[in-house]
Each structure stands twice: as structure tokens, then as C-alpha cells.
Design an enzyme around this catalytic site. Structure first.
Site, PDB file in Angstrom:
ATOM      1  N   GLU A 205       0.843  -1.204   0.000  1.00 36.68           N
ATOM      2  CA  GLU A 205       0.000   0.000   0.000  1.00 36.68           C
ATOM      3  C   GLU A 205       0.881   1.257   0.000  1.00 36.68           C
ATOM      4  OE1 GLU A 205      -3.229  -0.240   2.855  1.00 36.68           O
ATOM      5  OE2 GLU A 205      -3.994  -2.054   1.898  1.00 36.68           O
ATOM      6  N   GLU A 336      -4.772  -8.768  -0.404  1.00 35.34           N
ATOM      7  CA  GLU A 336      -5.530  -8.445   0.819  1.00 35.34           C
ATOM      8  C   GLU A 336      -6.985  -8.322   0.435  1.00 35.34           C
ATOM      9  OE1 GLU A 336      -4.344  -5.380   3.574  1.00 35.34           O
ATOM     10  OE2 GLU A 336      -2.203  -5.803   3.211  1.00 35.34           O
TER      11      GLU A 336
HETATM   12  O1  AHR Z   1      -5.058  -6.098   6.974  1.00 37.98           O
HETATM   13  C1  AHR Z   1      -4.976  -4.944   7.740  1.00 37.98           C
HETATM   14  C2  AHR Z   1      -4.343  -3.786   6.994  1.00 37.98           C
HETATM   15  O2  AHR Z   1      -5.135  -3.437   5.909  1.00 37.98           O
HETATM   16  C3  AHR Z   1      -2.998  -4.033   6.376  1.00 37.98           C
HETATM   17  O3  AHR Z   1      -1.949  -3.885   7.257  1.00 37.98           O
HETATM   18  C4  AHR Z   1      -2.923  -2.982   5.319  1.00 37.98           C
HETATM   19  O4  AHR Z   1      -2.109  -3.341   4.237  1.00 37.98           O
HETATM   20  C5  AHR Z   1      -4.371  -2.775   4.924  1.00 37.98           C
HETATM   21  O5  AHR Z   1      -4.712  -1.453   4.867  1.00 37.98           O
END
Ligand code: AHR
Length: 531
Positions: A205, A336
Site C-alpha cells: 500500500e 488483501e
Molecule cells: O489487513 C490490515 C491492513 O489493511 C494491512 O496492514 C494494510 O495493508 C491494509 O490497509
């Protein structure tokens, strides 16, 4: 993509294509028989087992407590890693585990987590609740963990607050020959042979917690990491070579996708990437405020509608990638995803603790089906997260452990790992609640390496069973056996005191004149092996 069903048309899905057939019979009645056609002789891609990957971040009790209890713990463990969790995860055949973050990864300095336990630095997990991280679980413990569960390493290196040199030294520590100084240091810490690192994440991110970098700035950083973070493990060649995952989209935003793919198209010999990430959570709004427990049908329908948007998101990013990479060399890695709800009352909001209900089981199955329909581009995903955090597989509380409904979906879908998808067309029917209309049924099919045909079916309707008539082209089936996951209510959960409230039970189907008659209970996921 939302499967909006017109009232006079039946909607058919064919291995990722949404087709409407004019004149097909309506499928709106609660007791209508929905037709599913399976086409085993039509071509379709393989569903990469890495689509069933997971994510384990230093966050809350995801690692400390959930995986690592320490060698002296009364909780049964092997070298500090809890055995009940390992045994449960082995059954999922987890293909890869993404670690150590997440946002944590861009502040992680690997040297804090190697060497004698007594010498490790205690650091602050600034992203997640300000918890102290003793760094007892570092590189060698992570590698031991994935070895114990039979998985592969997806290591995310620190681009935000680290340097290419630090990341390169970490990769050398993990993969270099024992004759090198890096390899000798690893050997001195107990592991002479180089580790395998199957995936490396080039930041996390970077458009947000990873440094709020503009796309162009990230691209220039990414090239350095893609060039210099070398995997030295001589055994990792050909299809086993380490794959580099660049930071991609933040949900629907396309700037990073355009910038990274443009750079990739214009790349020179000295660097490459093999995948581009997409992060997208199901939260129906931001910040996450919807409850993970004690909810009704409003919340059920809303969150399922929100999760089905994953299809359109992937289609949108895939279309951009197709422009730069029509041969689909660069995979889309949804590394994610999952449900993100309001934190449970009484928990540290920075620990992202939420319940996991039957709704999450359906949500997981629907996403896995979407990934399957995009299998030509989506070749890796990582649900967030493995234990105790967000949409977890497993919850622990000291010595106690419970398997969540999502865990059971991953166990039921194991036959789909590396299976050759089989195109299906089906009448999806319609489930309506208030202003929300969703497909009533979802389905995928695949043939495993033994030639066995598998069906996965979701009935989203919380009140009515779905009657599906499955016709297999060219091979009339005589029966099907498998498992179904359902429960009394959409918000049914497993707890430490009632761990089997949502657990799979046997389901069978017999053949009629032309095909299988499948009776799918309301709000259920079924996986069946066809004979
Ligand atoms: O999964 C929790 C968080 O969500 C992670 O650390 C981040 O990459 C995302 O924003």
C-alpha cells in the site's frame, strides 16, 4: 460485479462471462428448479492453488498468541509454534502465507527478529495499537511455521522506511549459499540450507500507509527493489523462481495499475515483476462500522452485495492490464481481501478483532468463485487474515482455539486447488431483500488431477432452499457426495463453548432422468464430488 437479475430473463454464467439468454424461463419463484449445465470438454484455465493463500501480519494476536506462544509455554507447541493451530492449518493445504505485513511490513527491520531471543530488540507496533513487539517471531520462526503447516513464503519487504540494501541483505540471509557470509549467519541461527521464498512483495500500500507515494515515485522505487532484492537459492529455478509482486490498486483506484503496467511494458532487461497487487476489503463503507455479530437480514444482504463488487473491480483492473500485457504474463494478486467490520466491543480497536459468521462463509465462497472466473489473470490471493484478525480462519484465546465458518470454506474448497476449471452455465435465480437484489445461486466446477469432477454451489437466499438440476455434458452422472455448510441463522458463529454451531455436514445428490437433483439449503455453501 453485481449479478442483477432481470425479471423476464434467466442469467447464465459461463466461466467468467455473464450471459443473458432472451426467452429463457423466468427463475424468480422461490421453488423454481434452476438449471446448471456443466461443460467438461470446453477449455478453461487452471485455478492456481495460490488463490487460496493467506495473510499473517504482526497485528493484535495474529502472530503473538495466535501462532507464537514461545517454547516454554504450557500450550502444546513445537519450537514455540502452537500445535493445535498448525494441525488445523495443515488441513487447508495453505499454498502461501504473506508476512510480516501489511502496514507493519513497511516499518519492519528484519535484523530485529534474528539471532538469540535474549538479544532481540523490543519494538513498538505503531500501526496496530502501539503494542510492543518482542521480535521473538522473526524470519527463522516464520520459516519454521510455514514448514510446519506445509506452505510457502510470501515475504513483504520494507520499501516505505527501509532501503533496497536492507531488503537485499534480508533476501540474502534467507536464500544465499551457506558459503557466503549471509548464509553463514543464517546457519549460525540454526538453518544451514537456504530457505525458499516463493513470492516477494515490493512494498505494501505504497499509496497509503506504505509512504503515500505518488505512482511515479513508487515506480522508481519498485524498479530498484525488483532489480536488487535477489533470491540466491539455486534450487529455485524455472517455474519455481521467486515471483515479485508490485503494489497495485487501492480498491477501484487505477493510478498505480496504469503506472506500474506502463513501466512494465517499457521495462529494460535489468528488472521485472511477475504480479501486481490489488487490495479490496468488504466493509460497505469506510471506516468499517458494520457489526460482525448479532445482525439480521439487512446487514446480510448489504454485505453480500458489497462483496460481489469484487467481480467488477477485477474486470476493471484486468482490462487495464490487458492493454499493457495482453499475454497475461503479470498476474493480478488480490493479496488483501475479506470482510472488515467494526471492532468487537471491549477489544483494542487497533487489533482488528471481529466475529466470523455464516455470512462470512458465503462471502468467502462467493469471492473464491469470482477469483475462479478470473483465473486467467488472478493467480494469487491472500485473505486477511489468518488468525484472530479480520476475517480469520481460526480464533484463539490463550489455550483455546476455535475454527471459523471461513475455515470450513477453505477446507471444503481444497479440491479446487490447481484443478482445471470446467465452464458452467446456470440460471442464477434471484434473491431480493428490500432494495437489494442478488443472484440466488452461484456455482463453479473443476476437474482435479485425478479426473474427478467437483461442483461448488452457494445458495444466498436465507429463507428458501434452491433446487438445482445439474446436467453434465457427455457424461450423465449417477450421484454426487460432499459437504454442505449452513446454520440456523445468517449470523450464527462458532464460539469456544459452542465450536460446532457452523460446521460442515454430509450432503448427497442422486441422479434423475437427465442429471443431478441438488437441494441446496437456505444460506449455504456446498461442495460435491460428482460420480
Ligand atoms: O489487513 C490490515 C491492513 O489493511 C494491512 O496492514 C494494510 O495493508 C491494509 O490497509
Amino acid at each position: 460485479m453485481k449479478h442483477r437479475i432481470g425479471s423476464r430473463r434467466a442469467v447464465l454464467l459461463c466461466a467468467g462471462l455473464l450471459l443473458t439468454l432472451p426467452g429463457a424461463r423466468p427463475a424468480s419463484a422461490d421453488d423454481a428448479v434452476l438449471e446448471l449445465r456443466v461443460h467438461p470438454s470446453r477449455p478453461a484455465p487452471t485455478l492456481d492453488r495460490n488463490v487460496f493463500g493467506q495473510f499473517a501480519e504482526h497485528l493484535g494476536t495474529g502472530i503473538y498468541g495466535g501462532v507464537w506462544v514461545g517454547k516454554d509455554s504450557p500450550i502444546p507447541n513445537v519450537r514455540g509454534i502452537r500445535s493445535d493451530v498448525v494441525n488445523a492449518l495443515r488441513a487447508l493445504h495453505v499454498p502461501n502465507v504473506r508476512w510480516p505485513g501489511g502496514c507493519f511490513g513497511d516499518e519492519y527491520h528484519w535484523r530485529d527478529g534474528i539471532g538469540p531471543a535474549a538479544h532481540r530488540r523490543v519494538t513498538v507496533n505503531a500501526n496496530w495499537g502501539g503494542a510492543l513487539d518482542p521480535n521473538s517471531f522473526g524470519t527463522d520462526e516464520f520459516m519454521d511455521f510455514i514448514d510446519q503447516i506445509g506452505s510457502n513464503a510470501y515475504v513483504s519487504v520494507n520499501v516505505g522506511s527501509g532501503t533496497p540494501a536492507e531488503a537485499a541483505a534480508w533476501m540474502a540471509y534467507m536464500t544465499a549459499d551457506p558459503a557466503t557470509s549471509a548464509g553463514q549467519e543464517r546457519a549460525a541461527n540454526g538453518h544451514r540450507a537456504p530457505y525458499r521464498v516463493q513470492f516477494v512483495g515490493l512494498g505494501n500500500e505504497s499509496w497509503g500507509c506504505g509512504g503515500a507515494m505518488t505512482p511515479d515515485y513508487y515506480v522508481s522505487q519498485m524498479k530498484l527493489y525488483a532489480r536488487f532484492v535477489r533470491n540466491y537459492n539455486a534450487a529455485q529455478t524455472g517455474s519455481d523462481a521467486m515471483r515479485r509482486v508490485a503494489v497495485g490498486a487501492d480498491g477501484a483506484k487505477t493510478e498505480y495499475v496504469e503506472a506500474v503496467m506502463k513501466a512494465w511494458q517499457e521495462k529494460v532487461w535489468s528488472w521485472d515483476i511477475e504480479a501486481l497487487s490489488l487490495h479490496s476489503y468488504t466493509s460497505a463503507g469506510w471506516p468499517p462500522a458494520h457489526p460482525s455479530e448479532k445482525f439480521g437480514e439487512d446487514e446480510y444482504a448489504l454485505l453480500l452485495k458489497d462483496t460481489l463488487a469484487m467481480d467488477g473491480l477485477i474486470a476493471r483492473h484486468s482490462a487495464i492490464m490487458d492493454r499493457y500485457d495482453p499475454q497475461k504474463k503479470v498476474a493480478l494478486a488480490v493479496d488483501e481481501w475479506g470482510a472488515w467490520y467494526a471492532p468487537l466491543a471491549g477489544t483494542n480497536p487497533g487489533f482488528l478483532v471481529q466475529q466470523n459468521s455464516l455470512r462470512d462463509a458465503l462471502l468467502a465462497a462467493l469471492n473464491l468463485d469470482i477469483f475462479a472466473r478470473h483465473a486467467d489473470r488472478v493467480r494469487m490471493t491472500n485473505i486477511a487474515q489468518m488468525i484472530n484478525v479480520l476475517q480469520a480462519m481460526i480464533m484463539t484465546d490463550h489455550e483455546k482455539m476455535v475454527l471459523t465458518p471461513t475455515y470450513y470454506i477453505y477446507r471444503m474448497y481444497v479440491p479446487f486447488q490447481d484443478a482445471r476449471l470446467v465452464p458452467v452455465e446456470f440460471e442464477a435465480g434471484r434473491y431480493s431483500h428490500g432494495s437489494i437484489t442478488l443472484p440466488r445461486v452461484d456455482a463453479i466446477a473443476a476437474r482435479d488431477s485425478h479426473g474427478t469432477l467437483w461442483l461448488a454451489l452457494v445458495n444466498l437466499d436465507p429463507d428458501h432452499p434452491a433446487h438445482v438440476h445439474a446436467i453434465i455434458d457427455g457424461a450423465p452422472p449417477h450421484s454426487a457426495q460432499g459437504q454442505v455448510l449452513t446454520a440456523a441463522a445468517v449470523d450464527s458463529v462458532n464460539t469456544f463453548t459452542a465450536p460446532e454451531t457452523v460446521a460442515p455436514r454430509a450432503l448427497g445428490a442422486t441422479a434423475g432422468t437427465h442429471g443431478l437433483i441438488l437441494d441446496l439449503p437456505p444460506k449455504s455453501v456446498s461442495v460435491l464430488q460428482v460420480q
